[in-house]
Design a protein around this motif. Sequence first.
Motif, mmCIF file in Angstrom:
data_model
loop_
_atom_site.group_PDB
_atom_site.id
_atom_site.type_symbol
_atom_site.label_atom_id
_atom_site.label_comp_id
_atom_site.label_asym_id
_atom_site.label_seq_id
_atom_site.Cartn_x
_atom_site.Cartn_y
_atom_site.Cartn_z
ATOM 1 N N VAL A 1 40.630 9.830 14.146
ATOM 2 C CA VAL A 1 41.771 9.543 15.161
ATOM 3 C C VAL A 1 42.066 11.338 15.776
ATOM 4 N N ARG A 2 41.794 11.151 17.181
ATOM 5 C CA ARG A 2 42.933 12.467 17.773
ATOM 6 C C ARG A 2 43.764 12.671 17.928
ATOM 7 N N PRO A 3 43.918 14.091 18.329
ATOM 8 C CA PRO A 3 45.089 14.789 18.319
ATOM 9 C C PRO A 3 46.699 14.066 19.508
ATOM 10 N N TRP A 4 47.620 13.779 19.270
ATOM 11 C CA TRP A 4 48.672 13.633 20.209
ATOM 12 C C TRP A 4 48.122 13.898 21.061
ATOM 13 N N ARG A 5 48.355 14.956 21.298
ATOM 14 C CA ARG A 5 48.387 14.623 22.576
ATOM 15 C C ARG A 5 46.835 15.272 23.420
ATOM 16 N N GLY A 6 45.921 14.721 22.830
ATOM 17 C CA GLY A 6 45.135 14.578 23.601
ATOM 18 C C GLY A 6 45.278 13.994 24.696
ATOM 19 N N GLY A 7 43.905 14.145 26.199
ATOM 20 C CA GLY A 7 44.351 13.630 27.197
ATOM 21 C C GLY A 7 43.968 11.935 26.878
ATOM 22 N N HIS A 8 44.125 10.958 28.605
ATOM 23 C CA HIS A 8 42.935 9.828 28.251
ATOM 24 C C HIS A 8 42.713 10.057 29.167
ATOM 25 N N PRO A 9 40.806 10.590 28.988
ATOM 26 C CA PRO A 9 39.558 10.363 29.709
ATOM 27 C C PRO A 9 38.951 9.624 30.047
ATOM 28 N N GLY A 10 38.928 8.643 29.239
ATOM 29 C CA GLY A 10 38.735 7.118 29.902
ATOM 30 C C GLY A 10 39.922 6.553 29.993
ATOM 31 N N GLY A 11 38.819 5.632 30.800
ATOM 32 C CA GLY A 11 40.036 4.196 30.701
ATOM 33 C C GLY A 11 40.898 3.552 29.574
ATOM 34 N N CYS A 12 40.616 4.281 28.372
ATOM 35 C CA CYS A 12 41.040 3.168 27.365
ATOM 36 C C CYS A 12 42.109 3.903 26.760
#
Length: 141
Positions: free
Chosen positions: A11-22
Amino acid sequence: MTGARQRVLLVRPWRGGHPGGCCAGDPADLLTPPGGRATRRPADHPAGSEQFDFAALYSAVRAGLPATVAVEVVDPRNTVFLLPAIVRDARRRGRSWRTLARSLVTGTAPGAILVDGELISRGEPPPPTQALTQIRRALSR
């Protein structure tokens, strides 16, 4: 999950970006230049940033496990996917109701690591080598 018998959910961090399309994308993209090998860190993701640390965790876990183990990154807001996935994985592995309840209550927190429906870490993710050791131990149970 396609044909994999075991699954690791990060489960990724809240502030992680959206490097992919989903919603979760592929955090390895942060480490890999287009068409290249993971050799550099993007300038906008310095070491110690949540996003880079999470990408390093994902890369280490993916590289350290056999291809038969699915490793998936999940956005903590995607409870529509996450909660049923935890239930399916826990039931498939025969986890106890207590383990399942604990995983459902805390498994949607950013930084959580779940192995076949069992929560093995929550909050700040452990260093990649430690996480991989914990994951391998959980997979062998």
